[in-house]
Scaffold this motif. Structure first.
Motif, mmCIF file in Angstrom:
data_model
loop_
_atom_site.group_PDB
_atom_site.id
_atom_site.type_symbol
_atom_site.label_atom_id
_atom_site.label_comp_id
_atom_site.label_asym_id
_atom_site.label_seq_id
_atom_site.Cartn_x
_atom_site.Cartn_y
_atom_site.Cartn_z
ATOM 1 N N GLN A 1 5.441 20.084 37.177
ATOM 2 C CA GLN A 1 6.166 19.558 36.019
ATOM 3 C C GLN A 1 5.357 18.405 35.401
ATOM 4 O OE1 GLN A 1 9.946 20.275 35.022
ATOM 5 N NE2 GLN A 1 8.841 22.143 35.522
ATOM 6 N N LEU A 2 5.421 18.305 34.079
ATOM 7 C CA LEU A 2 4.592 17.345 33.356
ATOM 8 C C LEU A 2 5.440 16.486 32.428
ATOM 9 C CD1 LEU A 2 1.736 19.821 32.377
ATOM 10 C CD2 LEU A 2 1.632 18.092 34.168
ATOM 11 N N ASN A 3 4.870 15.365 32.010
ATOM 12 C CA ASN A 3 5.512 14.451 31.077
ATOM 13 C C ASN A 3 4.828 14.577 29.719
ATOM 14 O OD1 ASN A 3 6.565 12.340 29.599
ATOM 15 N ND2 ASN A 3 6.349 10.825 31.230
ATOM 16 N N GLU A 4 5.561 15.045 28.720
ATOM 17 C CA GLU A 4 4.950 15.308 27.414
ATOM 18 C C GLU A 4 4.488 14.029 26.721
ATOM 19 O OE1 GLU A 4 5.779 18.040 23.425
ATOM 20 O OE2 GLU A 4 7.397 17.633 24.836
ATOM 21 N N SER A 5 5.057 12.904 27.105
ATOM 22 C CA SER A 5 4.626 11.656 26.476
ATOM 23 C C SER A 5 3.197 11.288 26.857
ATOM 24 C CB SER A 5 5.573 10.513 26.871
ATOM 25 O OG SER A 5 5.517 10.271 28.267
ATOM 26 N N ASN A 6 2.675 11.916 27.891
ATOM 27 C CA ASN A 6 1.281 11.731 28.284
ATOM 28 C C ASN A 6 0.413 12.681 27.470
ATOM 29 O OD1 ASN A 6 -1.215 11.539 29.500
ATOM 30 N ND2 ASN A 6 -0.510 12.092 31.558
ATOM 31 N N TRP A 7 -0.375 12.118 26.547
ATOM 32 C CA TRP A 7 -1.190 12.937 25.633
ATOM 33 C C TRP A 7 -2.195 13.801 26.392
ATOM 34 C CZ3 TRP A 7 -0.545 14.222 20.745
ATOM 35 C CH2 TRP A 7 -1.605 14.753 20.022
ATOM 36 N N ASP A 8 -2.588 13.385 27.584
ATOM 37 C CA ASP A 8 -3.579 14.128 28.363
ATOM 38 C C ASP A 8 -2.961 15.253 29.197
ATOM 39 O OD1 ASP A 8 -5.594 12.460 27.429
ATOM 40 O OD2 ASP A 8 -5.325 11.034 29.080
ATOM 41 N N ALA A 9 -1.643 15.247 29.337
ATOM 42 C CA ALA A 9 -0.986 16.246 30.184
ATOM 43 C C ALA A 9 -1.100 17.622 29.553
ATOM 44 C CB ALA A 9 0.473 15.882 30.398
ATOM 45 N N SER B 1 12.794 24.280 21.817
ATOM 46 C CA SER B 1 12.785 24.311 23.287
ATOM 47 C C SER B 1 11.378 24.174 23.852
ATOM 48 C CB SER B 1 13.422 25.611 23.796
ATOM 49 O OG SER B 1 12.567 26.724 23.582
ATOM 50 N N GLN B 2 10.380 24.395 23.014
ATOM 51 C CA GLN B 2 9.001 24.323 23.487
ATOM 52 C C GLN B 2 8.588 22.887 23.834
ATOM 53 O OE1 GLN B 2 6.878 27.175 23.553
ATOM 54 N NE2 GLN B 2 8.675 28.385 23.029
ATOM 55 N N ASP B 3 9.270 21.916 23.252
ATOM 56 C CA ASP B 3 8.889 20.517 23.470
ATOM 57 C C ASP B 3 10.002 19.763 24.195
ATOM 58 O OD1 ASP B 3 6.229 20.241 22.137
ATOM 59 O OD2 ASP B 3 7.361 21.010 20.427
ATOM 60 N N ASN B 4 9.651 18.567 24.632
ATOM 61 C CA ASN B 4 10.603 17.693 25.327
ATOM 62 C C ASN B 4 11.154 18.331 26.594
ATOM 63 O OD1 ASN B 4 10.483 15.655 23.225
ATOM 64 N ND2 ASN B 4 11.687 17.080 21.976
ATOM 65 N N ASN B 5 10.251 18.955 27.334
ATOM 66 C CA ASN B 5 10.620 19.524 28.630
ATOM 67 C C ASN B 5 9.429 19.374 29.568
ATOM 68 O OD1 ASN B 5 8.904 22.121 28.743
ATOM 69 N ND2 ASN B 5 9.908 22.297 26.750
ATOM 70 N N GLY B 6 9.648 19.652 30.837
ATOM 71 C CA GLY B 6 8.585 19.487 31.820
ATOM 72 C C GLY B 6 7.741 20.705 32.059
ATOM 73 N N TRP B 7 8.015 21.813 31.358
ATOM 74 C CA TRP B 7 7.329 23.070 31.657
ATOM 75 C C TRP B 7 5.935 23.147 31.063
ATOM 76 C CZ3 TRP B 7 9.327 25.409 35.536
ATOM 77 C CH2 TRP B 7 10.708 25.351 35.778
ATOM 78 N N GLY B 8 5.655 22.359 30.048
ATOM 79 C CA GLY B 8 4.287 22.293 29.540
ATOM 80 C C GLY B 8 3.900 23.354 28.551
ATOM 81 N N GLN B 9 4.857 24.154 28.043
ATOM 82 C CA GLN B 9 4.544 25.107 26.980
ATOM 83 C C GLN B 9 4.829 24.429 25.643
ATOM 84 O OE1 GLN B 9 6.392 28.639 29.642
ATOM 85 N NE2 GLN B 9 5.949 29.249 27.566
ATOM 86 N N TRP B 10 4.039 23.422 25.322
ATOM 87 C CA TRP B 10 4.365 22.519 24.212
ATOM 88 C C TRP B 10 3.673 22.904 22.913
ATOM 89 C CZ3 TRP B 10 2.545 18.166 27.928
ATOM 90 C CH2 TRP B 10 3.516 17.960 28.933
ATOM 91 N N THR B 11 4.318 22.480 21.822
ATOM 92 C CA THR B 11 3.698 22.602 20.497
ATOM 93 C C THR B 11 3.371 21.225 19.910
ATOM 94 O OG1 THR B 11 5.764 22.468 19.227
ATOM 95 C CG2 THR B 11 5.141 24.634 20.088
ATOM 96 N N ARG B 12 3.964 20.182 20.465
ATOM 97 C CA ARG B 12 3.818 18.809 19.967
ATOM 98 C C ARG B 12 4.083 18.724 18.457
ATOM 99 N NH1 ARG B 12 2.214 15.419 23.873
ATOM 100 N NH2 ARG B 12 0.783 16.087 25.525
ATOM 101 N N ALA B 13 5.096 19.466 18.009
ATOM 102 C CA ALA B 13 5.406 19.470 16.578
ATOM 103 C C ALA B 13 6.256 18.259 16.208
ATOM 104 C CB ALA B 13 6.142 20.758 16.223
#
Length: 836
Positions: free
Chosen positions: A337-345, A547-559
């Motif tokens: 699980q990851l933290n999306e607030s970490n730009w490097d994650a 749902s792609q963002d603000n979760n710990g799964w890491g399938q992010w779009t950072r939109a």
């Protein structure tokens, strides 16, 4: 001489339920010239009924009778050298019984040779299962009316050609859309293995050589003595077809099932426990293929619990299997699980981060099983860089026939073009040609093991996968596992002829729809490398970009409101691009050289960023989603044109799916464009987004027994609002006056079909009923249903050619059932040629 029996019309046959798949061997007419090409007798050079060579003889006999009505005897004791005979056997059996064989190219393990020259057919293999492969190849030719004189050998690209089933012990299947398990029920192996035998035939016909029958999220109760004996019964069914059985294991079994106080892979008691269990299995199944292991990921136990490496975990099983010749397939699907607030994650980094330093530390019978992309079976991903980082470890590519993120068999999506884009990608390891297909086959780094596996998840539904057309993916997977250079369209057309017959109109239509299906789905579900914008927190089916963002799964779009995309560069982002060899890394690191279709995978850009096409990112989103949904409308009309050429049962089955896909593609389109229009505030230059001149919102109608309901996520309802009955016992009525010009329209109704009830709706025009339907999609569609008003349950129904006059009264009456409150979103009155 090549003789092809393409017929303009074959007439309709009795309804078919799909159980025979591409092995239906439909009857074909046979002229005198045709009859002269058919073998008069069959020689199978093994009389043991459980041997693949014996089975080959039986398959030939049954196939010839089914296709051409020819009753052909089978003998086993001597070689008939006369013309018009077909001899099947291994090279060794042939030499012993029939004499020397001349001019045969070298056959590798599982390779076979077919010679149909001079009215004499010989099908010879390096081993018994390869004889069966060659026999199915010959029958495939006959079933397509092909009597070509050929003489050729073919060998597999790799020894591992497996399929995985994610079947659970209770009979459910994780990410399965074709009904319950054919293997398990109520915690045990099923008694009736008839369907297992038919599955074995299908797999053998496309040269799959092993099947793992239980879920990677494994239940240790498979290891009870009773279930091990059941496993032996399953293996007995598969063995005559040259298919080995494997099982998935739960890493913690020594503790949770075996009663030990640890599952530490370096603990002597754990090592001994697994050795004993493995011996017990091989006592019952002496040719078991091996183990599939998912460890240290998504909550599954693994060696990291004890600060051991993944290699320590894999090698534990490798040592237990080594005396028996078994293989460990160790999944590289490991991430935290990851933290999306970490730009490097970045979840995409996980596979290389976990496995690269372990290269060369795995035992020789360990194969690291790598998903084709770094995330999780998305509609488009770059090739996993892990293939370029394991130079001293055997690897296999993991594909997915079951369409988890890709429409779940309720949407047509022919997958080989997606797969081949990965296979043919050049990783340029050490600045040398390094095609992905040459890496996982073992060729590039001189590995003896390697190959491919696919998550299939067939079930008890007679269509196997929940959709007749989805079977093209299973057929093609087997073909590509054997030869990844095989042509996507050529394989597809073989499958069409075998499944639906030789009519050219049928062939052309299904070919066109299938080859357009992946680009269309990508267009309306998420493009430019942003991933499939489905709901990753629930069913993985319908749209939910937030749902792609603000979760710990890491399938992010950072939109956000100005920009979108993952910055995976080394210079400013997560560093993922640097996991590739330098030549590839430099392409992806530079926004100017990154292909548009992966732009948002590698770069975070403004919505106004201009693509190589000249369009802005946001305008491309708008245009692509409309284009994709428009294409999906054509699938329905093309299929309808085949009504007289397809048997009724299969025609109606596929028709309902295309009707659904046509509507759900619009649900997808509107959800995605509305979401990003709302987020960015940037208008569509074509003025389509949020502009629906032929649409009447349900909440704007006069309501009696209905009340408004705010839908979440907002973009899965037109205007964010739907209507539901005020109680589960209340009949709702929604009424409106038609303000459009008089004429003939198609009436589209968008509604929600929830699991847990089957509401009924009726449509009246001036109190005359013009249509009705029931919300029973859970009974005939294959995707995971929803209990909410959302993008999974949203759908539509169409009633064509409704004559209306301006001022007419349109009324919809909804009767709720169970938990389903007869929900409605909107109606559209569409002039001919207009897509809402």
């Amino acid at each position: 001489m090549r003789v092809l029996l393409f017929l303009a019309s074959l007439g309709l046959v009795a309804a078919e339920n799909g159980l025979d798949g591409w092995l239906r061997y439909a009857p074909l007419p046979c002229s005198q010239q045709c009859k002269s090409k058919l073998p008069a007798n069959i020689v199978a050079l093994n009389a043991t009924e459980t041997s693949p060579v014996y089975v080959a003889g039986t398959e030939l006999q049954q196939g010839l009778e089914s296709i051409y009505g020819t009753k052909t005897g089978v003998s086993h004791d001597k070689c008939k050298s006369s013309s018009s005979s077909v001899v099947v056997g291994t090279l060794e059996q042939y030499r012993k019984t029939c004499g020397a064989v001349k001019d045969i190219p070298d056959l590798e393990e599982d390779g076979f040779w077919i010679d149909t020259r001079n009215n004499r057919i010989r099908i010879l293999g390096s081993n018994e299962k390869s004889v069966l492969y060659g026999t199915f190849e010959y029958l495939s030719m006959l079933a397509q009316g092909n009597f070509s004189e050929v003489a050729y050998a073919t060998n597999p690209v790799a020894p591992i050609r497996w399929v995985n089933q994610w079947d659970n012990m209770d009979g459910s299947i994780e990410r399965g859309y074709g009904g319950p398990s054919i293997f398990f029920k109520n915690g045990a192996i099923v008694d009736d293995l008839t369907r297992v035998k038919q599955y074995a035939r299908l797999l053998a016909s496309v040269r799959v050589n092993a099947v793992v029958i239980n879920n990677v999220n494994a239940n240790a109760t498979l290891l009870t003595p009773t279930n091990i004996k059941g496993l032996a019964r399953v293996a007995d069914v598969f063995r005559p077809y040259g298919i080995q059985v494997g099982v998935s294991l739960n890493f913690a079994s020594p503790q949770t099932f075996g009663g030990l106080d640890t599952y530490d892979p370096l603990d002597a008691s754990v090592i001994n426990w697994w050795s004993n269990i493995t011996d017990q299995i091989y006592d019952e199944v002496p040719d078991m293929a091996g183990y599939l292991i998912k460890a240290s990921s998504e909550g599954q136990p693994g060696p990291e619990t004890y600060n051991r490496t993944l290699a320590d975990g894999a090698n534990l099983f490798a040592h237990a299997l080594e005396p028996h010749g078994g293989i460990v397939m160790f999944r590289a699907f490991v991430y935290n699980q990851l933290n999306e607030s970490n730009w490097d994650a970045d979840r995409a980094n996980a596979a290389v981060n976990f496995f690269k330093e372990l290269d060369g530390k795995f035992e020789e019978n360990v194969v690291v099983q790598i998903k084709y992309g770094p995330i999780d079976f998305q509609v488009r991903e770059p090739a996993s860089p892990l293939f370029a980082n394991l130079l001293n470890t055997s690897t296999a590519i993991e594909l997915q026939v079951t369409q988890e993120y890709l429409g779940q068999q309720s949407h047509l999506l022919y997958l080989p073009p997606l797969w081949k884009g990965i296979f043919d990608f050049d990783l340029r390891v050490d600045e040398k040609p390094s095609l992905v297909r040459d890496v996982y086959s073992g060729k590039r780094f001189n590995r003896k093991l390697g190959g491919s596996t696919a998550v299939v998840n067939v079930g008890t539904n007679t269509t196997w996968l929940g959709s007749h057309l989805a079977m093209s993916n299973l057929y093609a997977y087997g073909r590509l596992a054997w030869d990844p250079t095989d042509d996507s369209e050529g394989m597809l057309q073989d499958w069409i002829r075998l499944t639906f017959g030789l009519d050219k109109t049928v062939l052309n239509a299904i070919t066109k729809m299938s080859m357009e299906s992946w680009p269309a789905y990508e267009n309306y579900s998420g493009n430019l490398g942003i991933q499939t914008l489905t709901d990753i927190l629930y069913t993985h089916f319908g749209p939910n970009p937030a749902s792609q963002d603000n979760n710990g799964w890491g399938q992010w779009t950072r939109a956000d409101h100005t920009s979108i995309g993952m910055d995976r560069t080394v210079s400013n982002g997560t560093g993922f691009s640097g996991q590739y060899p330098s030549e590839v890394a430099s392409v992806y690191e530079n926004i100017e050289t990154t292909p548009d279709n992966l732009l948002l995978w590698f770069h975070h850009v403004d919505y106004t960023h201009r693509l190589h096409s000249g369009k802005t990112v946001i305008q491309h989103f708008y245009d692509a989603h409309y284009d994709g949904a428009d294409t999906a409308q054509t699938f329905l009309t093309q299929w309808e044109s085949l009504k007289s050429k397809i048997d009724k049962e299969r025609y109606e089955h596929v028709l309902r799916r295309f009707e659904y896909q046509a509507g759900h593609s619009i649900v997808w389109r509107d959800a995605i464009v509305d979401f990003y229009h709302n987020l960015s505030g940037i208008a569509d230059t074509s003025k389509r987004v949020d502009h629906h001149p032929w649409r009447i919102e349900a909440e704007s109608m006069y309501l009696d027994g209905y009340e408004t309901y705010t839908v979440s996520p907002f973009e899965t309802a037109s205007g964010a609002i739907a209507i539901v009955t005020s109680s589960n016992d209340t009949v709702g009525t929604a009424t409106t006056k038609i303000k459009f010009p008089s004429g003939t329209y198609d009436l589209a109704v968008n509604y929600y079909d929830l699991y847990g009830g089957q509401s009924q709706w009726k449509v009246y025009l001036n109190n005359k009923k013009v249509g009705e339907w029931i919300g029973n999609a859970e009974d005939y569609l294959s995707h995971t249903p929803s209990i909410y008003l959302d993008g999974h349950s949203a759908t539509r129904i169409n009633f064509r050619d409704i004559k209306v006059k301006k001022g007419d009264t349109l009324k919809i009456v909804g009767t709720p059932d169970g938990v389903e409150p007869a929900p409605l979103d909107y109606i559209s009155l569409l002039p001919k040629g207009i897509v809402d």
